[in-house]
Design a protein around this motif. Structure first.
Motif, PDB file in Angstrom:
ATOM      1  N   VAL A 141       0.953  -1.202   0.062  1.00  0.00           N
ATOM      2  CA  VAL A 141       0.032   0.072   0.091  1.00  0.00           C
ATOM      3  C   VAL A 141       0.893   1.185   0.079  1.00  0.00           C
ATOM      4  CG1 VAL A 141      -1.700   1.329   1.242  1.00  0.00           C
ATOM      5  CG2 VAL A 141      -1.717  -1.089   1.138  1.00  0.00           C
ATOM      6  N   GLN A 142       0.576   2.219  -1.188  1.00  0.00           N
ATOM      7  CA  GLN A 142       1.397   3.376  -1.057  1.00  0.00           C
ATOM      8  C   GLN A 142       0.488   4.524  -0.687  1.00  0.00           C
ATOM      9  OE1 GLN A 142       4.611   3.696  -1.653  1.00  0.00           O
ATOM     10  NE2 GLN A 142       4.741   1.209  -1.887  1.00  0.00           N
ATOM     11  N   MET A 143       0.866   5.108   0.210  1.00  0.00           N
ATOM     12  CA  MET A 143       0.201   6.520   0.777  1.00  0.00           C
ATOM     13  C   MET A 143       0.488   7.729   0.302  1.00  0.00           C
ATOM     14  SD  MET A 143      -1.264   5.456   4.637  1.00  0.00           S
ATOM     15  CE  MET A 143      -2.865   5.611   4.603  1.00  0.00           C
ATOM     16  N   ASP A 144      -0.125   8.784  -0.284  1.00  0.00           N
ATOM     17  CA  ASP A 144       0.284   9.886  -0.568  1.00  0.00           C
ATOM     18  C   ASP A 144       0.382  10.858   0.720  1.00  0.00           C
ATOM     19  OD1 ASP A 144       1.316  12.381  -1.521  1.00  0.00           O
ATOM     20  OD2 ASP A 144      -0.931  12.677  -2.652  1.00  0.00           O
ATOM     21  N   ARG A 145       1.633  11.122   1.120  1.00  0.00           N
ATOM     22  CA  ARG A 145       1.692  11.803   2.379  1.00  0.00           C
ATOM     23  C   ARG A 145       1.076  13.130   2.278  1.00  0.00           C
ATOM     24  NH1 ARG A 145       6.228   9.820   5.774  1.00  0.00           N
ATOM     25  NH2 ARG A 145       6.861   7.963   4.858  1.00  0.00           N
ATOM     26  N   ASN A 146       0.762  13.678   1.294  1.00  0.00           N
ATOM     27  CA  ASN A 146       0.195  14.946   1.137  1.00  0.00           C
ATOM     28  C   ASN A 146      -1.494  14.877   1.383  1.00  0.00           C
ATOM     29  OD1 ASN A 146       2.425  16.337   0.461  1.00  0.00           O
ATOM     30  ND2 ASN A 146       2.343  16.104  -1.507  1.00  0.00           N
ATOM     31  N   LEU A 147      -2.059  13.708   1.355  1.00  0.00           N
ATOM     32  CA  LEU A 147      -3.516  13.721   1.399  1.00  0.00           C
ATOM     33  C   LEU A 147      -3.832  13.148   2.769  1.00  0.00           C
ATOM     34  CD1 LEU A 147      -4.402  12.076  -1.837  1.00  0.00           C
ATOM     35  CD2 LEU A 147      -4.553  14.409  -1.319  1.00  0.00           C
ATOM     36  N   VAL A 148      -3.045  12.541   3.580  1.00  0.00           N
ATOM     37  CA  VAL A 148      -3.080  12.204   4.843  1.00  0.00           C
ATOM     38  C   VAL A 148      -3.082  13.329   5.783  1.00  0.00           C
ATOM     39  CG1 VAL A 148      -2.415  10.474   6.802  1.00  0.00           C
ATOM     40  CG2 VAL A 148      -2.153   9.959   4.319  1.00  0.00           C
ATOM     41  N   THR A 149      -4.208  13.438   6.487  1.00  0.00           N
ATOM     42  CA  THR A 149      -4.607  14.448   7.435  1.00  0.00           C
ATOM     43  C   THR A 149      -5.215  13.887   8.646  1.00  0.00           C
ATOM     44  OG1 THR A 149      -6.615  15.237   6.784  1.00  0.00           O
ATOM     45  CG2 THR A 149      -4.848  16.342   5.689  1.00  0.00           C
ATOM     46  N   PRO A 150      -5.150  14.836   9.693  1.00  0.00           N
ATOM     47  CA  PRO A 150      -5.577  14.158  11.134  1.00  0.00           C
ATOM     48  C   PRO A 150      -7.134  14.127  10.993  1.00  0.00           C
ATOM     49  CG  PRO A 150      -4.241  16.320  11.463  1.00  0.00           C
ATOM     50  CD  PRO A 150      -4.128  15.877   9.976  1.00  0.00           C
ATOM     51  N   GLY A 151      -7.730  15.139  10.235  1.00  0.00           N
ATOM     52  CA  GLY A 151      -9.276  15.061   9.938  1.00  0.00           C
ATOM     53  C   GLY A 151     -10.129  15.612  10.988  1.00  0.00           C
ATOM     54  N   VAL A 152     -11.335  15.254  11.115  1.00  0.00           N
ATOM     55  CA  VAL A 152     -12.272  15.570  12.457  1.00  0.00           C
ATOM     56  C   VAL A 152     -11.915  15.098  13.554  1.00  0.00           C
ATOM     57  CG1 VAL A 152     -14.643  15.641  12.987  1.00  0.00           C
ATOM     58  CG2 VAL A 152     -14.050  15.814  10.512  1.00  0.00           C
ATOM     59  N   LEU A 153     -11.532  14.115  13.784  1.00  0.00           N
ATOM     60  CA  LEU A 153     -11.278  13.279  15.238  1.00  0.00           C
ATOM     61  C   LEU A 153     -10.120  13.991  15.571  1.00  0.00           C
ATOM     62  CD1 LEU A 153     -11.879  11.101  16.997  1.00  0.00           C
ATOM     63  CD2 LEU A 153     -10.430   9.667  15.811  1.00  0.00           C
ATOM     64  N   GLY A 154      -9.159  14.419  14.707  1.00  0.00           N
ATOM     65  CA  GLY A 154      -7.856  15.068  15.441  1.00  0.00           C
ATOM     66  C   GLY A 154      -8.195  16.433  15.857  1.00  0.00           C
ATOM     67  N   PHE A 155      -9.040  17.104  15.103  1.00  0.00           N
ATOM     68  CA  PHE A 155      -9.500  18.677  15.449  1.00  0.00           C
ATOM     69  C   PHE A 155     -10.208  18.409  16.808  1.00  0.00           C
ATOM     70  CE2 PHE A 155     -13.085  21.452  15.567  1.00  0.00           C
ATOM     71  CZ  PHE A 155     -12.456  22.592  15.763  1.00  0.00           C
ATOM     72  N   LEU A 156     -11.273  17.346  16.977  1.00  0.00           N
ATOM     73  CA  LEU A 156     -11.864  17.394  18.180  1.00  0.00           C
ATOM     74  C   LEU A 156     -11.101  16.968  19.436  1.00  0.00           C
ATOM     75  CD1 LEU A 156     -15.201  15.405  16.749  1.00  0.00           C
ATOM     76  CD2 LEU A 156     -14.947  17.847  17.324  1.00  0.00           C
ATOM     77  N   MET A 157     -10.262  16.133  19.168  1.00  0.00           N
ATOM     78  CA  MET A 157      -9.194  15.904  20.156  1.00  0.00           C
ATOM     79  C   MET A 157      -8.653  16.981  20.829  1.00  0.00           C
ATOM     80  SD  MET A 157      -9.824  12.929  21.070  1.00  0.00           S
ATOM     81  CE  MET A 157      -8.620  12.721  22.305  1.00  0.00           C
ATOM     82  N   VAL A 158      -8.081  17.753  19.922  1.00  0.00           N
ATOM     83  CA  VAL A 158      -7.276  18.998  20.130  1.00  0.00           C
ATOM     84  C   VAL A 158      -8.250  20.195  20.813  1.00  0.00           C
ATOM     85  CG1 VAL A 158      -6.000  20.999  19.164  1.00  0.00           C
ATOM     86  CG2 VAL A 158      -5.542  18.844  18.445  1.00  0.00           C
ATOM     87  N   PHE A 159      -9.432  19.930  20.288  1.00  0.00           N
ATOM     88  CA  PHE A 159     -10.500  21.287  20.966  1.00  0.00           C
ATOM     89  C   PHE A 159     -10.796  20.699  22.330  1.00  0.00           C
ATOM     90  CE2 PHE A 159     -14.763  22.635  21.360  1.00  0.00           C
ATOM     91  CZ  PHE A 159     -14.641  23.836  21.494  1.00  0.00           C
TER      92      PHE A 159
END
Length: 80
Positions: free
Chosen positions: A15-33
């Motif tokens: 599996v090859q992942m594009d590092r520019n497309l992988v983001t923390p997303g909504v869950l990451g934002f909610l955790m920081v909030f």
């Protein structure tokens, strides 16, 4: 158990992942909030406790009684 680890390693290589497309997303934002909101309430609580402590120390200084934790020598030197 070993076959599971081996299978995971083989699949990870394929599996090859594009590092520019992988983001923390909504869950990451909610955790920081959530951490930010918790920090706000903790700081507010600590500020209230420090104000109470400061008010208690001011009352003790104004009445002539030594402040809790002051050594006998320091309290006598301050009175002289």
């Amino acid at each position: 158990m070993n076959t599971l680890l081996t299978s995971a390693a083989v699949l990870a290589e394929e599996v090859q992942m594009d590092r520019n497309l992988v983001t923390p997303g909504v869950l990451g934002f909610l955790m920081v909030f959530a951490v930010g909101v918790g920090l706000y309430f903790l700081m507010r609580n600590m500020t209230g406790k420090l104000r109470t402590l400061s008010a208690d120390a001011d009352e003790a200084d104004g009445s002539g009684t030594p402040v809790a934790g002051a050594s006998g020598e320091g309290a006598e030197a301050a009175r002289d």
